[in-house]
Scaffold this motif. Structure first.
Motif, PDB file in Angstrom:
ATOM      1  N   LEU A 193       0.830  -1.205   0.000  1.00  0.00           N
ATOM      2  CA  LEU A 193       0.000   0.000   0.000  1.00  0.00           C
ATOM      3  C   LEU A 193       0.863   1.253   0.000  1.00  0.00           C
ATOM      4  CD1 LEU A 193      -2.905  -0.837   2.483  1.00  0.00           C
ATOM      5  CD2 LEU A 193      -3.110  -0.379   0.044  1.00  0.00           C
ATOM      6  N   ASP A 194       1.946   1.239   0.794  1.00  0.00           N
ATOM      7  CA  ASP A 194       2.848   2.390   0.817  1.00  0.00           C
ATOM      8  C   ASP A 194       3.441   2.638  -0.560  1.00  0.00           C
ATOM      9  OD1 ASP A 194       2.335   2.688   3.472  1.00  0.00           O
ATOM     10  OD2 ASP A 194       4.193   1.757   4.160  1.00  0.00           O
ATOM     11  N   THR A 195       3.853   1.553  -1.229  1.00  0.00           N
ATOM     12  CA  THR A 195       4.430   1.686  -2.569  1.00  0.00           C
ATOM     13  C   THR A 195       3.392   2.227  -3.548  1.00  0.00           C
ATOM     14  OG1 THR A 195       5.943  -0.158  -2.158  1.00  0.00           O
ATOM     15  CG2 THR A 195       5.552   0.444  -4.456  1.00  0.00           C
ATOM     16  N   THR A 196       2.155   1.731  -3.439  1.00  0.00           N
ATOM     17  CA  THR A 196       1.092   2.198  -4.329  1.00  0.00           C
ATOM     18  C   THR A 196       0.817   3.679  -4.117  1.00  0.00           C
ATOM     19  OG1 THR A 196       0.080   0.002  -4.281  1.00  0.00           O
ATOM     20  CG2 THR A 196      -1.303   1.827  -5.028  1.00  0.00           C
ATOM     21  N   ILE A 197       0.825   4.116  -2.854  1.00  0.00           N
ATOM     22  CA  ILE A 197       0.611   5.533  -2.555  1.00  0.00           C
ATOM     23  C   ILE A 197       1.695   6.376  -3.203  1.00  0.00           C
ATOM     24  CG2 ILE A 197       0.685   7.242  -0.693  1.00  0.00           C
ATOM     25  CD1 ILE A 197      -0.754   5.194   1.068  1.00  0.00           C
ATOM     26  N   LYS A 198       2.949   5.924  -3.127  1.00  0.00           N
ATOM     27  CA  LYS A 198       4.049   6.668  -3.741  1.00  0.00           C
ATOM     28  C   LYS A 198       3.874   6.758  -5.250  1.00  0.00           C
ATOM     29  CE  LYS A 198       7.550   5.607  -0.241  1.00  0.00           C
ATOM     30  NZ  LYS A 198       8.846   4.951   0.028  1.00  0.00           N
ATOM     31  N   ILE A 199       3.452   5.645  -5.868  1.00  0.00           N
ATOM     32  CA  ILE A 199       3.272   5.635  -7.325  1.00  0.00           C
ATOM     33  C   ILE A 199       2.167   6.617  -7.729  1.00  0.00           C
ATOM     34  CG2 ILE A 199       2.496   4.226  -9.273  1.00  0.00           C
ATOM     35  CD1 ILE A 199       3.831   1.824  -7.901  1.00  0.00           C
ATOM     36  N   ILE A 200       1.041   6.577  -7.018  1.00  0.00           N
ATOM     37  CA  ILE A 200      -0.065   7.473  -7.352  1.00  0.00           C
ATOM     38  C   ILE A 200       0.335   8.921  -7.102  1.00  0.00           C
ATOM     39  CG2 ILE A 200      -2.442   8.109  -6.793  1.00  0.00           C
ATOM     40  CD1 ILE A 200      -2.975   5.217  -6.101  1.00  0.00           C
ATOM     41  N   ARG A 201       1.058   9.157  -5.999  1.00  0.00           N
ATOM     42  CA  ARG A 201       1.488  10.528  -5.686  1.00  0.00           C
ATOM     43  C   ARG A 201       2.401  11.064  -6.790  1.00  0.00           C
ATOM     44  NH1 ARG A 201       3.988  10.879   0.000  1.00  0.00           N
ATOM     45  NH2 ARG A 201       1.818  11.011   0.645  1.00  0.00           N
ATOM     46  N   SER A 202       3.323  10.226  -7.270  1.00  0.00           N
ATOM     47  CA  SER A 202       4.206  10.654  -8.366  1.00  0.00           C
ATOM     48  C   SER A 202       3.398  10.937  -9.622  1.00  0.00           C
ATOM     49  CB  SER A 202       5.254   9.581  -8.648  1.00  0.00           C
ATOM     50  OG  SER A 202       6.091   9.377  -7.536  1.00  0.00           O
ATOM     51  N   THR A 203       2.377  10.108  -9.862  1.00  0.00           N
ATOM     52  CA  THR A 203       1.519  10.325 -11.027  1.00  0.00           C
ATOM     53  C   THR A 203       0.761  11.642 -10.912  1.00  0.00           C
ATOM     54  OG1 THR A 203       1.222   7.935 -11.284  1.00  0.00           O
ATOM     55  CG2 THR A 203      -0.380   9.367 -12.381  1.00  0.00           C
ATOM     56  N   ILE A 204       0.264  11.942  -9.710  1.00  0.00           N
ATOM     57  CA  ILE A 204      -0.483  13.181  -9.496  1.00  0.00           C
ATOM     58  C   ILE A 204       0.369  14.386  -9.831  1.00  0.00           C
ATOM     59  CG2 ILE A 204      -1.433  14.682  -7.692  1.00  0.00           C
ATOM     60  CD1 ILE A 204      -2.523  12.168  -6.355  1.00  0.00           C
TER      61      ILE A 204
END
Length: 348
Positions: A193-204
């Motif tokens: 979940l932490d990794t997914t949050i980082k990926i989405i944050r970078s995408t944002i």
């Protein structure tokens, strides 16, 4: 536009030179006989070209034998086999689009009479069509950027916040899991979940990055990197919120201080707060830039104002700003650090 000009004038070749902001010939379109020799040219100077001579004359120019015109010294072989030619400016001095050149093969009749008289009017219509096309492209770019902002906002509000809340729930349930195998699987799920949050944050912030590509990253990118780098020492990924024209309205000196403030604030939380959750907010608006760091930890240590937090206050004072550190009111726990500085006149 170009093919229509060739047909109307009875020409064998039409060339349209785009003129850049500095007066250089930034590209060209061509239609008709031997068009390939003229298409796609970007010339650093207008000297030695028929387009340049037309710009210098600021009026319609006719040439009896373009293939042997002494003014054409830049790649004159392009005009071999051509005789009569006429060139006209498309646009005005205030809104210059380019230069239109029409040419006939050697032996063809010269451009004269009604053919020449109608060219300025045609060039005016062409300039209007180009301006309307540019405005349409600009409107499409604005629409695209608005869509990207909407998608980024939805990702942040609907996706990241839910994932973050789910991760915190799983984290709080971890002490109640007795079997080691289940605890390990739960830990892996939290890490995922932490990794997914980082990926989405970078995408944002990739969607919101509208600045031209350059060597130095914008403030948004630097803030994301600083917050992500703090996760290992905190033991969890901090939440992050950014609002306003942060990349465009915050001067470089202030941006450097913002990154330093975030690093120091999160470091203080990691060392002293014993927090399970933290959030950083960077907001530019109303002539002010505000950086807020909130946690749910044990509150301010007794010597807080005499040690680490002094640096944050001094950074604010150097920019004529303010800094405060206050305990969160009940029923919450933890601390709110607020670092606020003015932005230069004409910004934010």
């Amino acid at each position: 536009m170009l093919s229509r000009a060739v047909d109307i004038a009875g020409a064998d070749l039409g060339v349209f030179h785009l003129v850049g902001v500095d007066g250089e010939l930034s590209g060209s379109l061509a239609h008709g006989e031997r068009a390939g020799a003229h298409r796609g040219l970007a010339l650093p100077t207008t000297r030695g070209t028929l387009a340049g001579a037309t710009l210098a004359a600021d009026s319609l120019v006719t040439v009896a034998d373009v293939g042997n015109d002494p003014r054409i010294t830049v790649r004159p072989e392009r005009w071999e086999g051509f005789g009569p030619a006429v060139a006209v400016i498309v646009g005005t001095k205030e809104k210059l689009s380019g230069v239109l050149i029409l040419a006939r093969l050697q032996g063809g009749p010269p451009f004269a009479g009604p053919e020449i008289a109608s060219l300025p009017g045609f060039a005016g219509q062409a300039a209007l069509a180009l301006e309307l096309a540019e405005r349409r492209r600009a409107a499409e770019r604005v629409s695209l950027l608005e869509d990207r902002d909407r998608i980024a906002r939805d990702l942040h509000d609907l996706a990241i916040q839910r994932l973050f809340a789910t991760g915190m729930t799983l984290q709080s349930a971890r002490p109640f899991v007795e079997r080691p195998e289940a605890a390990e699987r739960l830990g892996r799920a939290i890490d995922d979940l932490d990794t997914t949050i980082k990926i989405i944050r970078s995408t944002i912030f990739g969607l919101r990055d509208h600045e031209p590509t350059g060597d130095a990253p914008g403030l948004r990118t630097r803030v994301v990197q600083a917050v992500d780098a703090a996760a290992p020492s905190l033991g969890f990924p901090p939440a992050l919120r950014m609002e306003g024209l942060i990349d465009t309205d915050v001067p470089q000196e202030t941006a450097d201080q913002v990154v330093a403030v975030i690093v120091e604030a999160l470091s203080n939380i990691a060392r002293h707060a014993g927090a399970g959750r933290a959030e950083v907010a960077v907001v530019a608006g109303g002539g002010t830039l505000t950086v807020t760091a909130t946690d749910d930890g044990t509150g301010l240590p007794e010597d807080a104002h005499g040690s680490g937090l002094r640096n944050l206050a001094e950074r604010a004072e150097r920019l004529s700003g303010t800094f405060s550190a206050i305990a969160r009111p009940a029923p919450h726990h933890g601390t709110v650090l607020e670092w606020r500085v003015p932005l230069p006149t004409g910004r934010a």
